[in-house]
Design a protein around this motif. Structure first.
Motif, PDB file in Angstrom:
ATOM      1  N   ASP A 102      12.030  31.326 -30.247  1.00 14.51           N
ATOM      2  CA  ASP A 102      13.353  31.025 -29.678  1.00 14.51           C
ATOM      3  C   ASP A 102      13.287  30.803 -28.167  1.00 14.51           C
ATOM      4  N   GLU A 103      12.492  31.618 -27.488  1.00  9.93           N
ATOM      5  CA  GLU A 103      12.382  31.496 -26.038  1.00  9.93           C
ATOM      6  C   GLU A 103      11.732  30.165 -25.645  1.00  9.93           C
ATOM      7  N   GLN A 104      10.711  29.754 -26.398  1.00 15.96           N
ATOM      8  CA  GLN A 104      10.038  28.484 -26.120  1.00 15.96           C
ATOM      9  C   GLN A 104      10.974  27.298 -26.384  1.00 15.96           C
ATOM     10  N   VAL A 105      11.796  27.406 -27.422  1.00 17.10           N
ATOM     11  CA  VAL A 105      12.777  26.361 -27.728  1.00 17.10           C
ATOM     12  C   VAL A 105      13.783  26.258 -26.588  1.00 17.10           C
ATOM     13  N   ASP A 106      14.276  27.416 -26.125  1.00 14.58           N
ATOM     14  CA  ASP A 106      15.229  27.426 -25.009  1.00 14.58           C
ATOM     15  C   ASP A 106      14.617  26.822 -23.748  1.00 14.58           C
ATOM     16  N   GLN A 107      13.341  27.125 -23.495  1.00 11.03           N
ATOM     17  CA  GLN A 107      12.659  26.571 -22.325  1.00 11.03           C
ATOM     18  C   GLN A 107      12.553  25.046 -22.431  1.00 11.03           C
ATOM     19  N   ALA A 108      12.229  24.549 -23.614  1.00  6.13           N
ATOM     20  CA  ALA A 108      12.100  23.105 -23.818  1.00  6.13           C
ATOM     21  C   ALA A 108      13.453  22.417 -23.619  1.00  6.13           C
ATOM     22  N   VAL A 109      14.505  22.995 -24.192  1.00  6.82           N
ATOM     23  CA  VAL A 109      15.848  22.418 -24.061  1.00  6.82           C
ATOM     24  C   VAL A 109      16.256  22.380 -22.592  1.00  6.82           C
ATOM     25  N   THR A 110      16.025  23.480 -21.874  1.00  6.31           N
ATOM     26  CA  THR A 110      16.365  23.555 -20.450  1.00  6.31           C
ATOM     27  C   THR A 110      15.569  22.539 -19.640  1.00  6.31           C
ATOM     28  N   LYS A 111      14.296  22.375 -19.978  1.00  5.97           N
ATOM     29  CA  LYS A 111      13.442  21.426 -19.263  1.00  5.97           C
ATOM     30  C   LYS A 111      13.990  19.999 -19.373  1.00  5.97           C
ATOM     31  N   TYR A 112      14.347  19.594 -20.591  1.00  3.33           N
ATOM     32  CA  TYR A 112      14.851  18.224 -20.779  1.00  3.33           C
ATOM     33  C   TYR A 112      16.267  18.059 -20.232  1.00  3.33           C
ATOM     34  N   GLN A 113      17.058  19.121 -20.288  1.00  2.86           N
ATOM     35  CA  GLN A 113      18.400  19.075 -19.708  1.00  2.86           C
ATOM     36  C   GLN A 113      18.307  18.901 -18.190  1.00  2.86           C
ATOM     37  N   ASN A 114      17.423  19.641 -17.548  1.00  2.00           N
ATOM     38  CA  ASN A 114      17.232  19.513 -16.104  1.00  2.00           C
ATOM     39  C   ASN A 114      16.703  18.141 -15.725  1.00  2.00           C
ATOM     40  N   LEU A 115      15.796  17.612 -16.535  1.00  2.00           N
ATOM     41  CA  LEU A 115      15.250  16.284 -16.268  1.00  2.00           C
ATOM     42  C   LEU A 115      16.367  15.228 -16.312  1.00  2.00           C
ATOM     43  N   LEU A 116      17.241  15.348 -17.300  1.00  2.00           N
ATOM     44  CA  LEU A 116      18.372  14.414 -17.398  1.00  2.00           C
ATOM     45  C   LEU A 116      19.310  14.559 -16.205  1.00  2.00           C
ATOM     46  N   THR A 117      19.593  15.794 -15.808  1.00  5.51           N
ATOM     47  CA  THR A 117      20.484  16.033 -14.680  1.00  5.51           C
ATOM     48  C   THR A 117      19.914  15.432 -13.400  1.00  5.51           C
ATOM     49  N   GLU A 118      18.586  15.590 -13.204  1.00  5.85           N
ATOM     50  CA  GLU A 118      17.930  15.013 -12.028  1.00  5.85           C
ATOM     51  C   GLU A 118      18.035  13.486 -12.021  1.00  5.85           C
ATOM     52  N   GLN A 119      18.096  12.887 -13.209  1.00  2.00           N
ATOM     53  CA  GLN A 119      18.180  11.426 -13.319  1.00  2.00           C
ATOM     54  C   GLN A 119      19.625  10.921 -13.246  1.00  2.00           C
ATOM     55  N   GLY A 120      20.580  11.827 -13.056  1.00  2.00           N
ATOM     56  CA  GLY A 120      21.970  11.416 -12.880  1.00  2.00           C
ATOM     57  C   GLY A 120      22.830  11.504 -14.123  1.00  2.00           C
ATOM     58  N   ALA A 121      22.356  12.200 -15.158  1.00  2.00           N
ATOM     59  CA  ALA A 121      23.142  12.342 -16.383  1.00  2.00           C
ATOM     60  C   ALA A 121      24.291  13.324 -16.168  1.00  2.00           C
ATOM     61  N   GLU A 122      25.384  13.075 -16.880  1.00  2.89           N
ATOM     62  CA  GLU A 122      26.566  13.934 -16.801  1.00  2.89           C
ATOM     63  C   GLU A 122      27.050  14.259 -18.200  1.00  2.89           C
ATOM     64  N   LYS A 123      27.911  15.266 -18.287  1.00  2.69           N
ATOM     65  CA  LYS A 123      28.544  15.654 -19.555  1.00  2.69           C
ATOM     66  C   LYS A 123      27.515  15.830 -20.665  1.00  2.69           C
ATOM     67  N   ILE A 124      26.487  16.610 -20.409  1.00  2.00           N
ATOM     68  CA  ILE A 124      25.426  16.815 -21.402  1.00  2.00           C
ATOM     69  C   ILE A 124      25.897  17.839 -22.432  1.00  2.00           C
ATOM     70  N   GLU A 125      25.974  17.413 -23.677  1.00  2.92           N
ATOM     71  CA  GLU A 125      26.322  18.308 -24.783  1.00  2.92           C
ATOM     72  C   GLU A 125      25.052  18.555 -25.576  1.00  2.92           C
ATOM     73  N   ILE A 126      24.742  19.821 -25.826  1.00  5.19           N
ATOM     74  CA  ILE A 126      23.513  20.181 -26.521  1.00  5.19           C
ATOM     75  C   ILE A 126      23.867  20.832 -27.852  1.00  5.19           C
ATOM     76  N   GLN A 127      23.217  20.363 -28.911  1.00  2.15           N
ATOM     77  CA  GLN A 127      23.402  20.969 -30.225  1.00  2.15           C
ATOM     78  C   GLN A 127      22.038  21.311 -30.793  1.00  2.15           C
ATOM     79  N   ASN A 128      21.814  22.591 -31.051  1.00  4.48           N
ATOM     80  CA  ASN A 128      20.584  23.009 -31.704  1.00  4.48           C
ATOM     81  C   ASN A 128      20.875  23.002 -33.200  1.00  4.48           C
TER      82      ASN A 128
END
Length: 108
Positions: A17-43
């Motif tokens: 679970d912790e590794q999954v959370d880390q992966a999700v956070t990593k890609y969410q941060n990458l999107l935010t750095e690229q200018g993404a907005e309104k990110i909805e995440i569904q596991n």
């Protein structure tokens, strides 16, 4: 100009679970750095794959829905392609229907 996208990716089933959370956070941060907005995440959780991928029969499905410039997609997919934890990914551009009343004409 921003467009609405959906990215679905599958993580290896042996991740904790912790590794999954880390992966999700990593890609969410990458999107935010690229200018993404309104990110909805569904596991979507661990599910059976339709066919075996890299000797895996199951995978952990994660879905992102977000608004982003088109230039944000390539860095995200490159990071996923190089990652050991992602076994498949797919990004699609969403067609958002505009209000039909704006395009209708009234006949007199």
């Amino acid at each position: 100009m921003t467009t609405v996208y959906e990215t679905m990716y599958i993580l290896r089933p042996d991740l904790g679970d912790e590794q999954v959370d880390q992966a999700v956070t990593k890609y969410q941060n990458l999107l935010t750095e690229q200018g993404a907005e309104k990110i909805e995440i569904q596991n979507r959780g661990k599910r059976r794959l339709a066919y075996e991928i890299n000797r895996h029969r199951d995978g952990i499905y994660i879905q992102f829905n977000y608004s982003a410039p088109a230039t944000a997609i390539a860095p995200l997919e490159r990071a996923m392609r190089l990652s050991e934890e992602v076994i498949r990914y797919l990004t699609i551009k969403q067609d958002i229907k505009e209000e039909e009343s704006a395009t209708e004409t009234v006949a007199a």
